[in-house]
Motif scaffolding. Structure first.
Motif, PDB file in Angstrom:
ATOM      1  N   GLN B 143       0.835  -1.223   0.000  1.00  0.00           N
ATOM      2  CA  GLN B 143       0.000   0.000   0.000  1.00  0.00           C
ATOM      3  C   GLN B 143       0.858   1.257   0.000  1.00  0.00           C
ATOM      4  OE1 GLN B 143      -3.286   0.934   0.386  1.00  0.00           O
ATOM      5  NE2 GLN B 143      -4.416  -0.861   1.078  1.00  0.00           N
ATOM      6  N   GLU B 144       1.629   1.348   1.055  1.00  0.00           N
ATOM      7  CA  GLU B 144       2.463   2.529   1.289  1.00  0.00           C
ATOM      8  C   GLU B 144       3.432   2.781   0.121  1.00  0.00           C
ATOM      9  OE1 GLU B 144       6.612   2.603   3.851  1.00  0.00           O
ATOM     10  OE2 GLU B 144       5.010   1.184   4.344  1.00  0.00           O
ATOM     11  N   ALA B 166      -2.832 -11.549  -3.600  1.00  0.00           N
ATOM     12  CA  ALA B 166      -1.911 -10.522  -4.105  1.00  0.00           C
ATOM     13  C   ALA B 166      -2.666  -9.496  -4.940  1.00  0.00           C
ATOM     14  CB  ALA B 166      -0.795 -11.168  -4.921  1.00  0.00           C
ATOM     15  N   ALA B 167      -3.558  -9.994  -5.793  1.00  0.00           N
ATOM     16  CA  ALA B 167      -4.350  -9.082  -6.624  1.00  0.00           C
ATOM     17  C   ALA B 167      -5.187  -8.155  -5.750  1.00  0.00           C
ATOM     18  CB  ALA B 167      -5.243  -9.866  -7.570  1.00  0.00           C
ATOM     19  N   ASP B 168      -5.793  -8.714  -4.707  1.00  0.00           N
ATOM     20  CA  ASP B 168      -6.627  -7.906  -3.820  1.00  0.00           C
ATOM     21  C   ASP B 168      -5.822  -6.782  -3.173  1.00  0.00           C
ATOM     22  OD1 ASP B 168      -8.692  -9.576  -4.462  1.00  0.00           O
ATOM     23  OD2 ASP B 168      -8.596 -10.757  -2.618  1.00  0.00           O
ATOM     24  N   ILE B 178      -2.793  -5.151 -13.727  1.00  0.00           N
ATOM     25  CA  ILE B 178      -2.293  -6.355 -13.068  1.00  0.00           C
ATOM     26  C   ILE B 178      -1.974  -7.418 -14.111  1.00  0.00           C
ATOM     27  CG2 ILE B 178      -2.944  -8.254 -11.536  1.00  0.00           C
ATOM     28  CD1 ILE B 178      -4.495  -6.198  -9.885  1.00  0.00           C
ATOM     29  N   LEU B 179      -0.777  -7.944 -13.997  1.00  0.00           N
ATOM     30  CA  LEU B 179      -0.347  -8.997 -14.917  1.00  0.00           C
ATOM     31  C   LEU B 179      -0.060 -10.243 -14.100  1.00  0.00           C
ATOM     32  CD1 LEU B 179       0.431 -10.101 -17.592  1.00  0.00           C
ATOM     33  CD2 LEU B 179       2.521  -8.744 -17.556  1.00  0.00           C
ATOM     34  N   ASN B 180      -0.898 -11.255 -14.322  1.00  0.00           N
ATOM     35  CA  ASN B 180      -0.847 -12.481 -13.532  1.00  0.00           C
ATOM     36  C   ASN B 180      -0.060 -13.570 -14.246  1.00  0.00           C
ATOM     37  OD1 ASN B 180      -1.490 -14.680 -11.835  1.00  0.00           O
ATOM     38  ND2 ASN B 180      -3.384 -15.073 -12.987  1.00  0.00           N
ATOM     39  N   PHE B 181       1.038 -13.984 -13.661  1.00  0.00           N
ATOM     40  CA  PHE B 181       1.847 -15.057 -14.246  1.00  0.00           C
ATOM     41  C   PHE B 181       1.513 -16.422 -13.661  1.00  0.00           C
ATOM     42  CE2 PHE B 181       5.145 -13.024 -16.842  1.00  0.00           C
ATOM     43  CZ  PHE B 181       5.030 -11.701 -16.467  1.00  0.00           C
ATOM     44  N   THR B 182       0.677 -16.478 -12.651  1.00  0.00           N
ATOM     45  CA  THR B 182       0.378 -17.769 -12.027  1.00  0.00           C
ATOM     46  C   THR B 182      -0.729 -18.491 -12.798  1.00  0.00           C
ATOM     47  OG1 THR B 182      -1.446 -17.132 -10.547  1.00  0.00           O
ATOM     48  CG2 THR B 182       0.793 -16.618  -9.817  1.00  0.00           C
ATOM     49  N   PRO B 183      -0.740 -19.804 -12.756  1.00  0.00           N
ATOM     50  CA  PRO B 183      -1.731 -20.562 -13.534  1.00  0.00           C
ATOM     51  C   PRO B 183      -3.081 -20.627 -12.850  1.00  0.00           C
ATOM     52  CG  PRO B 183      -0.280 -22.065 -12.396  1.00  0.00           C
ATOM     53  CD  PRO B 183       0.199 -20.682 -12.058  1.00  0.00           C
ATOM     54  N   THR B 184      -3.585 -19.481 -12.409  1.00  0.00           N
ATOM     55  CA  THR B 184      -4.860 -19.432 -11.697  1.00  0.00           C
ATOM     56  C   THR B 184      -5.710 -18.324 -12.275  1.00  0.00           C
ATOM     57  OG1 THR B 184      -3.471 -19.601  -9.740  1.00  0.00           O
ATOM     58  CG2 THR B 184      -5.864 -19.455  -9.398  1.00  0.00           C
ATOM     59  N   THR B 187      -9.704 -12.548 -10.339  1.00  0.00           N
ATOM     60  CA  THR B 187     -10.606 -11.478 -10.794  1.00  0.00           C
ATOM     61  C   THR B 187     -10.251 -10.163 -10.128  1.00  0.00           C
ATOM     62  OG1 THR B 187     -12.217 -11.994  -9.060  1.00  0.00           O
ATOM     63  CG2 THR B 187     -12.545 -13.044 -11.186  1.00  0.00           C
ATOM     64  N   VAL B 188     -10.553  -9.086 -10.822  1.00  0.00           N
ATOM     65  CA  VAL B 188     -10.346  -7.747 -10.276  1.00  0.00           C
ATOM     66  C   VAL B 188     -11.607  -6.942 -10.531  1.00  0.00           C
ATOM     67  CG1 VAL B 188      -7.850  -7.782 -10.607  1.00  0.00           C
ATOM     68  CG2 VAL B 188      -9.323  -6.886 -12.413  1.00  0.00           C
ATOM     69  N   PRO B 189     -11.859  -5.909  -9.716  1.00  0.00           N
ATOM     70  CA  PRO B 189     -13.094  -5.129  -9.885  1.00  0.00           C
ATOM     71  C   PRO B 189     -13.056  -4.287 -11.156  1.00  0.00           C
ATOM     72  CG  PRO B 189     -11.927  -4.534  -7.849  1.00  0.00           C
ATOM     73  CD  PRO B 189     -11.054  -5.453  -8.593  1.00  0.00           C
ATOM     74  N   GLU B 190     -14.222  -3.836 -11.550  1.00  0.00           N
ATOM     75  CA  GLU B 190     -14.398  -2.810 -12.591  1.00  0.00           C
ATOM     76  C   GLU B 190     -13.368  -1.701 -12.410  1.00  0.00           C
ATOM     77  OE1 GLU B 190     -17.173  -1.192 -15.581  1.00  0.00           O
ATOM     78  OE2 GLU B 190     -16.869  -3.168 -14.681  1.00  0.00           O
ATOM     79  N   GLY B 191     -12.833  -1.233 -13.511  1.00  0.00           N
ATOM     80  CA  GLY B 191     -11.905  -0.110 -13.407  1.00  0.00           C
ATOM     81  C   GLY B 191     -10.449  -0.550 -13.298  1.00  0.00           C
ATOM     82  N   TYR B 192     -10.260  -1.859 -13.118  1.00  0.00           N
ATOM     83  CA  TYR B 192      -8.901  -2.396 -13.090  1.00  0.00           C
ATOM     84  C   TYR B 192      -8.706  -3.262 -14.328  1.00  0.00           C
ATOM     85  CZ  TYR B 192      -8.463  -0.606  -8.407  1.00  0.00           C
ATOM     86  OH  TYR B 192      -8.384   0.238  -7.339  1.00  0.00           O
TER      87      TYR B 192
END
Lengths: 216, 216
Positions: B143-144, B166-168, B178-184, B187-192
């Motif tokens: 955050q900081e 991590a995404a949260d 957000i770029l996800n390299f994991t095989p999972t 989801t991310v909210p609207e606007g992301y």
DNA sequence: GGATGTGAAGTCGTTCACAGCT
DNA sequence: AGCTGTGAACGACTTCACATCC
């Protein structure tokens, strides 16, 4: 075997269905409907049924799909009912991390050889880190070893300037599938299959979306 | 700014044109026609012109495109006329190799922070290998630090089970890309904006093609 | 003359909507 | 009654072909 012109997107989605089905099979879910599965994979349920029906009728009307059977069916369609043997060419940081990436193992992909132009430079590090010391061989042994170990997929993680050369060697060794991780456009002859994983292309996509669509 | 529904593929191709133009600019090529450029990028020249004309008229009839100008134009379209600041979450082998991957640098992407749940475990290795000791910080400082360092893109290279978490955290820190390299699937909210790099999906594609289309 | 820019045609992929099983 | 399987409608992307301009 004899399925005509199935779209790339269909195959990608099958892959997604498959991974999700694996998960719920472990939780002992027996049956799932196209709408449930589609929701989890973020696709339209008509689409899902269509995707499956390119390859057969796997469901039961009024009921849904048997998870176990569907897994078997998709496995067969995608060619995941057997092991795929792979080699990594170019053991830099990325190549090394692929060697260590054990998610492949669960998914029918197995790295059985590693090559570099300078095996000695990297070999210490590799053996030290990975449980089993994976031997790193010199590039000039690709031909011979590819035949011996029945390698069918080559992962290219050389410097970009070497990528085409690595591909050429793989082609000479009759390695039919090539996955290029370097940010370079390369080519392979008819009869060979090339796919690319371009980090920067995906980042460019993010950059575009972040600068445009969002702040509307 | 105000470009409506441009397709994902158009953006991917723009990225490809751009990378090739960069190469020939260094060789001091001044002008190129749509058919020359298209051939090099393995696309249809009508397609190329159409892709460009979504964003403006960048060419000169009877002549072609000025390489330098076109670079500037595409750069602006894709949002590559500035630097994008990124963070890596999860410093395993893959995360580490991204830190070391200096192809990003040439492409307007800069990793300015690295996080892990256990910084001490990885910090020695990172400093030792990379020239500048990149500090690895604990996840609870995302955050900081994201605010301080104006991070706009997060690269997720945690274990799969941690990816959504991590995404949260990134979302909470207002990291929009957000770029996800994991095989999972996450989801991310609207606007992301979320993009995935799934190694196994691409391999599944190869497996499919190798087992089916080829041996016809 | 020669290459761009672009409406129109064509192709391909997705969604709809319902007939057909169970 | 419920859910699959699928032709038909729709929409999106690609290719064609030529008018347009340098």
């Amino acid at each position: 075997m004899k399925h005509p012109k199935i779209s790339e997107s269909t195959i990608r989605r099958l892959s997604r269905y498959y991974r999700y089905l694996e998960q719920i099979e472990e939780k002992e879910v027996r049956v799932i409907s196209s709408s449930q599965l589609a929701a989890k994979c973020l696709v339209n349920s008509n689409q899902l049924r269509k995707d499956l029906n390119f390859f057969g009728e796997f469901g039961t009307r009024g009921l849904g799909y048997h998870v176990k059977d569907l897994l078997t069916d998709i496995r067969r369609v995608l060619g995941l009912d057997r092991e795929w043997r792979m080699a990594v060419i170019g053991i830099g940081d990325l190549g090394f991390s692929l060697l260590a990436y054990n998610d492949f193992l669960k998914q029918n992909y197995k790295i059985v050889a590693a090559f570099d132009v300078d095996p000695l430079r990297v070999i210490g590090r590799v053996s030290e880190k990975l449980g089993k010391p994976v031997e790193v061989l010199h590039n000039n042994r690709i031909q011979e070893v590819a035949r011996e170990r029945k390698i069918e997929i080559g992962l290219i993680t050389t410097p970009p300037s070497e990528a085409q050369n690595a591909a050429d060697i793989l082609v000479e060794a009759k390695v039919k599938g090539i996955l290029n991780f370097t940010p370079t456009q390369i080519t392979v002859p008819e009869g060979y299959v090339l796919r690319n994983i371009f980090f920067t292309t995906v980042l460019d996509n993010l950059a575009y979306l972040l600068s445009n669509s969002l702040n509307k």
